[in-house]
Design an enzyme around this catalytic site. Structure first.
Site, PDB file in Angstrom:
ATOM      1  N   GLY A  73       0.803  -1.169  -0.094  1.00  0.00           N
ATOM      2  CA  GLY A  73       0.160  -0.083  -0.067  1.00  0.00           C
ATOM      3  C   GLY A  73       0.819   1.273  -0.022  1.00  0.00           C
ATOM      4  O   GLY A  73       2.036   1.182  -0.397  1.00  0.00           O
ATOM      5  N   SER A  74       0.302   2.317   0.719  1.00  0.00           N
ATOM      6  CA  SER A  74       1.023   3.454   0.808  1.00  0.00           C
ATOM      7  C   SER A  74       2.197   3.646   1.523  1.00  0.00           C
ATOM      8  O   SER A  74       3.141   4.652   1.256  1.00  0.00           O
ATOM      9  CB  SER A  74       0.023   4.606   1.119  1.00  0.00           C
ATOM     10  OG  SER A  74      -0.953   4.980   0.254  1.00  0.00           O
ATOM     11  N   THR A  75       2.813   2.635   2.033  1.00  0.00           N
ATOM     12  CA  THR A  75       3.812   2.643   2.841  1.00  0.00           C
ATOM     13  C   THR A  75       5.010   2.552   2.001  1.00  0.00           C
ATOM     14  O   THR A  75       6.269   2.615   2.203  1.00  0.00           O
ATOM     15  CB  THR A  75       4.014   1.239   3.800  1.00  0.00           C
ATOM     16  OG1 THR A  75       3.800   0.287   3.192  1.00  0.00           O
ATOM     17  CG2 THR A  75       2.890   1.495   4.893  1.00  0.00           C
TER      18      THR A  75
END
Length: 653
Positions: free
Chosen positions: A318-320
């Site tokens: 994801g956005s990590t």
């Protein structure tokens, strides 16, 4: 009439005959004695000595395992086992039947004994039962004469005093079986236990030590009288781990009843400070052979407590992944930190009508720092597309993704960095441009583990050094010997431009202490943190249709993630947290990270909480988009474009 002369002659003949017989008998006896005492003396002396002196293997104590402060995490406790030497026991089937009247023998014990009897030599003792009870030993002492070749032998039994807490780090030992003998050699059958998972398996060669022997003098009943000779056994190597007991406890408490995993790393060295995979299990169940009921209970649990989520698991980051994509953008020359991109809320590939949505109506003009802190998807859609998948995959590999971290555990999942080469080996479909776009926000064919995320985040925190991860910090060959530090491979570098790395760090700080997606973490904080939230979708959407995660099956709910480090100005801990089916990273994973940071930096143990996924999702929906951009972006994301358009699903911040 009787003739004295005749009778005297007869007597002399008989006496002579008797004398000859006696002489021959004495001669034969003398010859027999000569054969015994002279010709075959050495053979009979050896047999006599063997009857009086019996060799007995001495199994060494298994090496102890400590945490970084010297607290014992795996030790040995005295116990007794029942051993049978088939060569001396005779009919083993009848023997087992008789012993079952004294000892509680499980069917698994009997089956294992018969299998080992089949593959091993008759003179080697075979364990029939581990952990003999005191009352069983007392009953056997009375009837011991009935069971030749059977002994109750003292040994050291493995024990894990903290049970579930370190099950996925230390692992566990199990009873040695035929497969272990094939792997380690025939003499390995003398060891009652063999490492099965975790550190116990990775360091089996060092932990088990070396077998010794002693010569035991026995009486006619076979009872030991004294030890007359000894070849000492070599105790197993003791290991000191880098993990901290208190931090491990804090990590478990921070999760409450939620499921997931977390890895805490020392940014300066790559040493693992704490590692949890939840739910867990009690490794003590496996030491002497787990019962069918306990094993079935663990296997049937849908939460999979035996599955090590950090080592064997993984999923879309994801956005990590955005801090790493941002760094790749500036290191590759595609962007400068101050370059601004206009986020209109929807990105279009040239020539396609289907768009890739962002949160709300877009983020406006954003630069690198703002794109990280506010988690602007548009910035990364555009950047990944312009970089191209080949360059994108090259930089992600430089940051440690798609490869093992070096952790000293068996079976680590190397993960997957999306690329045409990987897809060609797994699908007949060609690579689509849309798959490049969604790779930029950590979705699609991505598989990243918490270990990889923690390692990469530590590299951002420490100035760019990508250290191999390690659990064992030092070892010693005896309790009176000094500890020797374990050596690690030299770290690589993720970037040579300090300015680029500083811009990424500032964006991660602004995520928490600016107007980013995790500002709630900064409340009452006594130190500065840096981080990035993430939420990986499990299902797609059609258009702008809203999906309530609580209405989805448990296994399809969003995965919540957080990566970060603290204190931001002098990092001592880097962290990756994944909450399974937890909803949104800013609400589910970030608060867990704050508690772990507080425990490590301030020494504050988290309070026990009863938290579940439904409560976390409900909390996210009560938050406004301005304070929970992570959740707002999730609700606004579009459905995954179809194959030929973009490929796999969409991740959200």
């Amino acid at each position: 009439m009787r003739s004295p002369q005749v009778e005297a002659a007869r007597f002399r003949v008989r006496a002579l005959l008797g004398f000859v017989v006696v002489v021959l008998a004495l001669g034969g006896l003398a010859a027999w004695y000569f054969r015994l005492q002279v010709l075959e003396h050495s053979d009979y002396a050896r047999q006599s000595e063997a009857n009086r002196i019996k060799p007995r293997p001495v199994v060494p104590g298994r090496g102890l395992i400590y945490d970084r402060q010297g607290r014992i995490l795996a030790d040995n406790v005295p116990a007794y086992r029942l051993e049978v030497t088939p060569e001396d026991a005779g009919n083993t089937d009848a023997l087992v039947e008789g012993l079952s009247q004294i000892f509680a023998l499980a069917p698994e014990d009997v089956a294992r004994f018969r299998e080992e009897r089949r593959i091993n030599r008759g003179f080697r003792p075979i364990t029939l039962k581990l952990r003999v009870e005191e009352h069983e030993a007392a009953r056997f002492a009375v009837d011991r004469w009935r069971f030749p070749g059977v002994e109750i032998v003292p040994y050291l039994n493995r024990r894990y005093p903290y049970g579930q807490l370190f099950a996925h780090v230390i692992g566990y030992v199990g009873r040695t079986d035929g497969s272990d003998v094939e792997r380690y050699g025939r003499d390995h059958i003398l060891f009652p236990h063999t490492g099965r998972t975790g550190i116990e398996r990775s360091y089996e060669d060092q932990l088990r030590g070396s077998i010794g022997y002693e010569q035991v003098e026995t009486n006619v009943e076979g009872r030991a009288l004294a030890t007359v000779g000894r070849l000492p056994a070599t105790a197993g190597t003791d290991l000191r781990l880098s993990v901290d007991l208190k931090l491990q406890q804090a990590m478990v408490r921070a999760f409450g009843t939620l499921h997931g995993s977390a890895v805490a790393v020392d940014p300066a060295s790559g040493e693992v400070l704490g590692m949890v995979s939840l739910p867990s299990f009690d490794p003590n169940l496996f030491v002497n052979g787990i019962s069918h009921a306990d094993y079935r209970r663990l296997m049937d649990d849908p939460a999979k407590p035996l599955f090590n989520r950090n080592v064997l698991g993984g999923g879309p980051p994801g956005s990590t992944i955005k801090p790493f994509v941002a760094l790749a953008g500036v290191d590759s020359g595609m962007r400068r930190p101050e370059d601004r991109v206009l986020s209109t809320g929807e990105f279009f590939i040239p020539g396609q009508s289907r768009g890739y949505r962002d949160a709300g109506s877009g983020g406006g003009w954003v630069d690198l720092r703002d794109s990280i802190s506010r988690s602007i998807n548009y910035y990364y859609y555009k950047l990944a597309y312009e970089m191209g998948i080949a360059r994108f995959a090259e930089y992600m590999a430089r940051y440690g993704f798609g490869q093992p971290t070096g952790i000293d555990l068996v079976g680590e999942n190397p993960g997957v960095v999306p690329s045409p080469q990987w897809k060609a080996g797994h699908s007949p479909e060609p690579w689509y441009p849309g798959e490049t776009v969604i790779a930029g926000i950590g979705q699609g064919y991505w598989i990243a583990t918490a270990l990889q995320l923690a390692r990469g985040t530590a590299a951002i925190a420490n100035g760019g050094e990508l250290h191999p991860l390690r659990l064992v910090a030092s070892r010693r060959e005896g309790y009176d010997q000094p500890w020797q530090a374990m050596t690690s491979a030299a770290p690589g570098r993720i970037t040579d431009d300090a300015g680029h790395l500083r811009a990424v760090q500032e964006g991660m700080v602004a995520t928490i202490h600016g107007r980013g997606t995790a500002t709630a973490l900064a409340r009452d904080a006594e130190y500065t943190m840096a981080g990035k939230t993430g939420t990986a979708q499990r299902v797609g959407r059609r258009g702008n249709a809203r999906v309530d995660p609580r209405s989805l099956p448990y296994h399809l709910r969003h995965q919540a993630l957080f990566v970060g480090y603290a204190p931001a100005d002098n990092p001592t801990i880097a962290l990756a947290v994944t909450v399974e089916h937890g909803g949104y990273g800013g609400v589910a994973a970030a608060p867990i990270a704050r508690k772990i940071f507080d425990a490590w930096i301030l020494g504050e143990m988290p309070e026990l909480e009863e938290r579940d996924a439904d409560a976390v999702v409900a909390a996210a929906e009560r938050r406004s988009p301005e304070t929970a951009g992570d959740a707002a972006s999730a609700l606004a994301s579009a459905a995954a474009p179809q194959a030929g358009d973009a490929g796999a699903g969409v991740a959200v911040p």
